[in-house]
Scaffold this active site. Structure first.
Site, PDB file in Angstrom:
ATOM      1  N   LYS A 384      25.796  30.992 -11.027  1.00 39.29           N
ATOM      2  CA  LYS A 384      26.423  29.663 -11.125  1.00 39.29           C
ATOM      3  C   LYS A 384      25.338  28.586 -11.156  1.00 39.29           C
ATOM      4  O   LYS A 384      24.183  28.845 -10.818  1.00 39.29           O
ATOM      5  CB  LYS A 384      27.362  29.466  -9.939  1.00 39.29           C
ATOM      6  CG  LYS A 384      26.683  29.562  -8.583  1.00 39.29           C
ATOM      7  CD  LYS A 384      27.709  29.637  -7.463  1.00 39.29           C
ATOM      8  CE  LYS A 384      27.029  29.719  -6.105  1.00 39.29           C
ATOM      9  NZ  LYS A 384      27.992  29.955  -5.028  1.00 39.29           N
ATOM     10  N   ARG A 478      37.903  27.648   3.244  1.00 39.70           N
ATOM     11  CA  ARG A 478      37.591  26.905   2.037  1.00 39.70           C
ATOM     12  C   ARG A 478      38.664  27.347   1.046  1.00 39.70           C
ATOM     13  O   ARG A 478      39.805  26.961   1.184  1.00 39.70           O
ATOM     14  CB  ARG A 478      36.164  27.237   1.585  1.00 39.70           C
ATOM     15  CG  ARG A 478      35.571  26.223   0.657  1.00 39.70           C
ATOM     16  CD  ARG A 478      34.069  26.460   0.418  1.00 39.70           C
ATOM     17  NE  ARG A 478      33.798  27.759  -0.223  1.00 39.70           N
ATOM     18  CZ  ARG A 478      32.581  28.154  -0.595  1.00 39.70           C
ATOM     19  NH1 ARG A 478      31.525  27.374  -0.388  1.00 39.70           N
ATOM     20  NH2 ARG A 478      32.407  29.313  -1.167  1.00 39.70           N
ATOM     21  N   HIS A 506      34.594  35.413   1.594  1.00 38.32           N
ATOM     22  CA  HIS A 506      33.249  34.836   1.683  1.00 38.32           C
ATOM     23  C   HIS A 506      32.951  34.570   3.146  1.00 38.32           C
ATOM     24  O   HIS A 506      33.817  34.095   3.884  1.00 38.32           O
ATOM     25  CB  HIS A 506      33.214  33.528   0.874  1.00 38.32           C
ATOM     26  CG  HIS A 506      31.825  33.022   0.615  1.00 38.32           C
ATOM     27  ND1 HIS A 506      30.815  33.815   0.128  1.00 38.32           N
ATOM     28  CD2 HIS A 506      31.287  31.791   0.758  1.00 38.32           C
ATOM     29  CE1 HIS A 506      29.709  33.089  -0.020  1.00 38.32           C
ATOM     30  NE2 HIS A 506      29.973  31.849   0.363  1.00 38.32           N
ATOM     31  N   ARG A 565      27.649  40.102  -3.926  1.00 40.19           N
ATOM     32  CA  ARG A 565      27.482  38.928  -4.818  1.00 40.19           C
ATOM     33  C   ARG A 565      26.198  38.208  -4.421  1.00 40.19           C
ATOM     34  O   ARG A 565      26.187  37.373  -3.533  1.00 40.19           O
ATOM     35  CB  ARG A 565      28.646  37.956  -4.661  1.00 40.19           C
ATOM     36  CG  ARG A 565      30.019  38.532  -4.938  1.00 40.19           C
ATOM     37  CD  ARG A 565      31.073  37.459  -4.822  1.00 40.19           C
ATOM     38  NE  ARG A 565      31.013  36.754  -3.549  1.00 40.19           N
ATOM     39  CZ  ARG A 565      31.700  37.094  -2.466  1.00 40.19           C
ATOM     40  NH1 ARG A 565      32.507  38.148  -2.480  1.00 40.19           N
ATOM     41  NH2 ARG A 565      31.591  36.381  -1.362  1.00 40.19           N
ATOM     42  N   TYR A 611       6.776   1.433  -7.152  1.00 40.36           N
ATOM     43  CA  TYR A 611       7.865   0.544  -6.732  1.00 40.36           C
ATOM     44  C   TYR A 611       7.642   0.046  -5.306  1.00 40.36           C
ATOM     45  O   TYR A 611       7.218   0.813  -4.426  1.00 40.36           O
ATOM     46  CB  TYR A 611       9.196   1.293  -6.768  1.00 40.36           C
ATOM     47  CG  TYR A 611       9.803   1.393  -8.149  1.00 40.36           C
ATOM     48  CD1 TYR A 611      10.059   0.248  -8.916  1.00 40.36           C
ATOM     49  CD2 TYR A 611      10.138   2.619  -8.689  1.00 40.36           C
ATOM     50  CE1 TYR A 611      10.621   0.345 -10.172  1.00 40.36           C
ATOM     51  CE2 TYR A 611      10.707   2.734  -9.949  1.00 40.36           C
ATOM     52  CZ  TYR A 611      10.938   1.592 -10.687  1.00 40.36           C
ATOM     53  OH  TYR A 611      11.498   1.689 -11.924  1.00 40.36           O
ATOM     54  N   CYS A 659       9.828   8.013  -8.841  1.00 41.58           N
ATOM     55  CA  CYS A 659      10.682   7.297  -9.794  1.00 41.58           C
ATOM     56  C   CYS A 659      11.612   8.293 -10.486  1.00 41.58           C
ATOM     57  O   CYS A 659      11.542   9.500 -10.256  1.00 41.58           O
ATOM     58  CB  CYS A 659       9.836   6.599 -10.847  1.00 41.58           C
ATOM     59  SG  CYS A 659       8.450   5.696 -10.195  1.00 41.58           S
ATOM     60  N   MET A 660      12.454   7.773 -11.382  1.00 40.78           N
ATOM     61  CA  MET A 660      13.416   8.658 -12.033  1.00 40.78           C
ATOM     62  C   MET A 660      12.726   9.670 -12.945  1.00 40.78           C
ATOM     63  O   MET A 660      13.103  10.838 -12.979  1.00 40.78           O
ATOM     64  CB  MET A 660      14.424   7.830 -12.840  1.00 40.78           C
ATOM     65  CG  MET A 660      15.565   8.667 -13.393  1.00 40.78           C
ATOM     66  SD  MET A 660      16.690   7.732 -14.428  1.00 40.78           S
ATOM     67  CE  MET A 660      17.582   6.760 -13.251  1.00 40.78           C
ATOM     68  N   ASP A 661      11.692   9.202 -13.662  1.00 42.78           N
ATOM     69  CA  ASP A 661      11.102  10.063 -14.683  1.00 42.78           C
ATOM     70  C   ASP A 661       9.658  10.439 -14.408  1.00 42.78           C
ATOM     71  O   ASP A 661       9.070  11.223 -15.145  1.00 42.78           O
ATOM     72  CB  ASP A 661      11.159   9.361 -16.042  1.00 42.78           C
ATOM     73  CG  ASP A 661      12.492   8.700 -16.243  1.00 42.78           C
ATOM     74  OD1 ASP A 661      13.500   9.392 -16.057  1.00 42.78           O
ATOM     75  OD2 ASP A 661      12.519   7.491 -16.539  1.00 42.78           O
TER      76      ASP A 661
HETATM   77  C1  LIG Z   1      27.417  30.990  -4.292  1.00 46.15           C
HETATM   78  C2  LIG Z   1      28.190  32.104  -3.834  1.00 46.15           C
HETATM   79  C3  LIG Z   1      27.597  33.346  -3.598  1.00 46.15           C
HETATM   80  C4  LIG Z   1      26.122  33.575  -3.680  1.00 46.15           C
HETATM   81  O1  LIG Z   1      25.503  33.026  -2.545  1.00 46.15           O
HETATM   82  P1  LIG Z   1      23.972  33.251  -2.194  1.00 46.15           P
HETATM   83  O2  LIG Z   1      23.864  32.850  -0.788  1.00 46.15           O
HETATM   84  O3  LIG Z   1      23.207  32.384  -3.091  1.00 46.15           O
HETATM   85  O4  LIG Z   1      23.687  34.680  -2.408  1.00 46.15           O
HETATM   86  C5  LIG Z   1      28.417  34.405  -3.250  1.00 46.15           C
HETATM   87  N1  LIG Z   1      29.752  34.231  -3.131  1.00 46.15           N
HETATM   88  C6  LIG Z   1      30.350  33.043  -3.330  1.00 46.15           C
HETATM   89  C7  LIG Z   1      31.818  32.937  -3.174  1.00 46.15           C
HETATM   90  C8  LIG Z   1      29.594  31.938  -3.670  1.00 46.15           C
HETATM   91  O5  LIG Z   1      30.193  30.767  -3.849  1.00 46.15           O
END
Ligand SMILES: *Cc1c(COP(=O)(O)O)cnc(C)c1O
Length: 719
Positions: A384, A478, A506, A565, A611, A659-661
């Protein structure tokens, strides 16, 4: 954003080894005891490609620097050549002495000629030739803005030809012959730094300006055609007995040009070890010839016709083996040396700010993590937020190459984009997606997370077949359906269009191992399996089960799951660098973040910069303007010295407000900083390293946030 923009010169490295082996062939004659013509083909025609190729490769890297930086670019190259020349000469001193070199009349003059033009030992002519040739090329480039360089080098080469393979023509014209005879008082051959090296060095430079060719097949065909012509030329030269010394041919420049283009088209990644190998083999092989002869004579009791010395191929292979063995310690030494400072990026393609994605580290992490998974549990790569800033397309391709076939993203858009990039594995969308997008999910074969019972009904109402995983809320509160709401969960199996393929939860507090968190986590795990068992008891298939993210896997290893995951650990990091985990696999950071010095400013003591004048020089200071800012994701919270970068391998604190850039860094204590220098914000430069964890801590955040905020202006480059 994908990789591969950076040019890859590994093909050149590969052929360096082949070229070194050809040089060895030239000095041993591998086919001599089988067929004279075949041997001539190899040693006197093919092997002649080797040295011009070496020159062209040197020119390929040197000449662009000469045109940009002027003569100053010459010194590092000359230093290297002279160092190698010096060391090699010392190595061959005993042999020179044994051959009676130091007893000859007119030693001083001969030594001078040999040092500058002929080389102190036979094959060492290469080093003075590289030095002299590069000086000539540098002078030509300076004098005529480059236009005169090619014609002059070409004329020098033709003059060289007339003293080499085509000396037969020269000898037919007595006045010309007299001129060459006078020349040969000054040097032994025309294949030297004056006539031979400049053209190939320059051709290398011209090649560097041309785009990398796209089609290796076509390039190979062109090179083969030129090679055939070269062989024909070589046979003609031999047929007419034209040669005084057959190392220069009319067709060599064309052949070398097409050879280099072909090798570039192969786009192999750099293989620096092969550079070391080829250099060592080149330098030491004559010593090895002497050694092999010595051993051969001792074994064959002084017979020249034994197996080792009498069979030219065995002799050749023995010399190659001895040379490669000699190179081994150097290869080890090279590996153990700290990596050299980050190379300056190719000026034609260098972006202002870029992230290097270390594919080898990623591959390593995948296998390091897999070793800790139970046998039936597979890795689901969490990609992600653009793979935590690493370029999701790139990461997915690398994962798929390692056999990873499940991915997790946060949004439907991320999933669709990966499908369009050709990702074939399962893609689970972890977050909420508007049920109106169900057709999109279905079309791209994405798996949607069911985040509540109500949500499932709305997805089902979209009337398209959908793959889903059910998410249980076991305590994080969540997303997810309450774990003990078995009736509701069981009810979802009645949804006509939803194919329930998995069940997951999770963990809220897997990263710490203190008592309360551990108790909470264990309770979450217990609840999850109770929920799953309840469904199974009712005869409802739960599909794939998964619980652990990175910390879940590192702190609660061995859970009976189908997937882990894994996100942050895949990228070689922990969310917070100090975290203690039960498993500590050897993980390697994948991402390095770099930018460039855009400008240097000297500031008087007491003056301010940036700045709000937030940086005040306490002493006469030098600040570098660096081409990256918070608009690229480098946190503004690192202003005022909280952030540190590496320039020329040394630490430089951020000066004033980011700065931004762009931003300023204080380089007062680092000598020699120049415009265009590489600045390392995350990663290694020389013996120093800045980790994402250090930066995240200084910015009061976790590595996950730091990395996923790296913006689209940061070009991702696979290395
Ligand atoms: C982001 C996420 C993960 C991965 O988490 P890490 O700590 O980066 O391994 C796994 N499961 C869910 C539901 C997540 O949102």
């Amino acid at each position: 954003m994908s990789g591969g923009r950076r040019t890859r010169y590994g093909g050149l490295d590969l052929f360096r080894v082949a070229a070194a082996l050809l040089v060895v062939a030239n000095h041993t004659g591998p086919l001599l005891s089988f067929n004279g013509t075949a041997n001539y083909l190899i040693t006197d025609i093919l092997a002649r490609l080797a040295v011009p190729f070496f020159f062209a490769v040197s020119g390929f890297f040197l000449v662009p620097k000469l045109t940009e930086q002027g003569r100053s670019a010459l010194w590092p190259f000359m230093r290297k050549c002279l160092l190698l020349y010096g060391v090699s000469t010392l190595l061959y001193l005993p042999l020179m002495a044994r051959n009676g070199y130091f007893g000859q009349p007119g030693l001083a003059l001969n030594l001078l000629r040999d040092l500058v033009l002929n080389g102190t030992f036979y094959h060492l002519w290469y080093f003075p030739a590289a030095v002299l040739g590069s000086c000539i090329v540098a002078a030509l480039l300076r004098a005529g803005k480059g236009t005169a360089a090619l014609p002059v080098c070409a004329v020098l080469y033709v003059l060289g030809l007339l003293g080499d393979s085509y000396y037969g023509l020269t000898a037919a014209l007595p006045p010309l012959k007299a001129v060459y005879e006078a020349l040969f008082l000054g040097f032994d051959y025309t294949r030297n730094g004056l006539f031979f090296a400049p053209l190939f060095l320059l051709l290398g430079g011209l090649l560097a300006r041309r785009p990398e060719p796209a089609r290796p097949g076509r390039c190979a065909a062109r090179f083969s055609a030129a090679l055939a012509l070269l062989i024909a030329e070589g046979l003609l030269v031999r047929g007419f007995s034209l040669a005084r010394h057959d190392s220069m041919y009319l067709l060599l420049p064309l052949c070398v040009w097409l050879l280099v283009q072909w090798l570039r088209a192969l786009k192999v990644k750099p293989l620096p070890a092969l550079r070391t190998l080829s250099t060592v083999v080149y330098v030491v092989h004559p010593l090895c010839i002497v050694g092999v002869r010595g051993v051969g004579k001792a074994l064959g009791l002084l017979a020249e016709s034994g197996f080792l010395l009498g069979n030219s191929l065995v002799h050749y292979l023995a010399v190659v083996a001895a040379s490669c063995l000699t190179a081994l310690p150097f290869l080890f030494w090279r590996r153990r040396r700290p990596k050299p400072p980050a190379p300056p990026p190719d000026p034609q393609t260098a972006p202002r700010a870029w992230a290097e994605i270390d594919m080898a580290a990623l591959k390593h992490n995948i296998s390091a993590l897999r070793q800790h998974l139970p046998r039936d549990c597979r890795l689901m790569a969490v990609v992600k937020a653009n793979a935590y800033g690493h370029d999701d397309g790139l990461v997915c391709r690398a994962c798929e190459a390692q056999g990873v076939d499940a991915f997790a993203v946060a949004t439907a858009d991320e999933g669709v984009r990966l499908r369009l990039e050709g990702v074939r594995g399962d893609i689970l969308v972890l977050g909420w997606t508007d049920p109106a997008q169900a057709p999109l999910l279905s079309r791209h074969d994405l798996i949607q997370t069911v985040v509540s019972a109500d949500y499932a009904c709305r997805l089902d109402a979209a009337n398209v077949p959908l793959r889903v995983h059910l998410k249980l809320d076991t305590g994080m509160h969540r997303l997810g359906i309450p774990w003990d709401d078995a009736d509701h969960i069981a009810g979802l199996y009645a949804c006509q269009h939803l194919r329930i393929e998995g069940l997951f939860t999770h963990l809220a507090a897997a990263e710490t191992l203190d008592g309360a968190d551990e108790a909470r986590t264990e309770e979450q795990i217990r609840r999850f399996y109770r929920g799953a068992e309840e469904l199974q008891r009712r005869g409802l298939p739960t599909g794939k089960l998964h619980i652990q993210s990175s910390y879940g896997m590192l702190n609660y290893p061995g859970l009976p799951c189908d997937y882990a995951r894994v996100g942050i650990a895949l990228y070689g990091l922990l969310s917070s660098p100090g975290d203690r985990t039960r498993l500590t696999p050897d993980l390697r950071p994948v991402l390095s973040l770099r930018a460039r010095v855009a400008e240097l400013r000297d500031i008087a003591a007491g003056d301010t910069a940036g700045y709000d004048g937030a940086f005040t020089a306490r002493r006469p200071s030098r600040v570098a303007v660096v081409s990256i800012g918070y608009g690229d994701g480098y946190p503004r919270a690192l202003s005022g010295g909280r952030g540190v970068v590496l320039v020329r391998g040394q630490h430089a604190p951020v000066a004033g407000l980011i700065c931004m850039d762009q931003m300023l860094v204080d380089v007062t204590d680092i000598p020699g900083v120049a415009e265009g220098d590489t600045v390392t914000l995350i990663g290694r430069d020389g013996s120093n390293e800045i980790t994402a964890g250090q930066l995240a801590r200084a910015a009061d955040t976790i590595t996950n946030e730091l990395l996923c905020r790296l913006g689209p202006r940061v070009e991702r480059i696979a290395v």
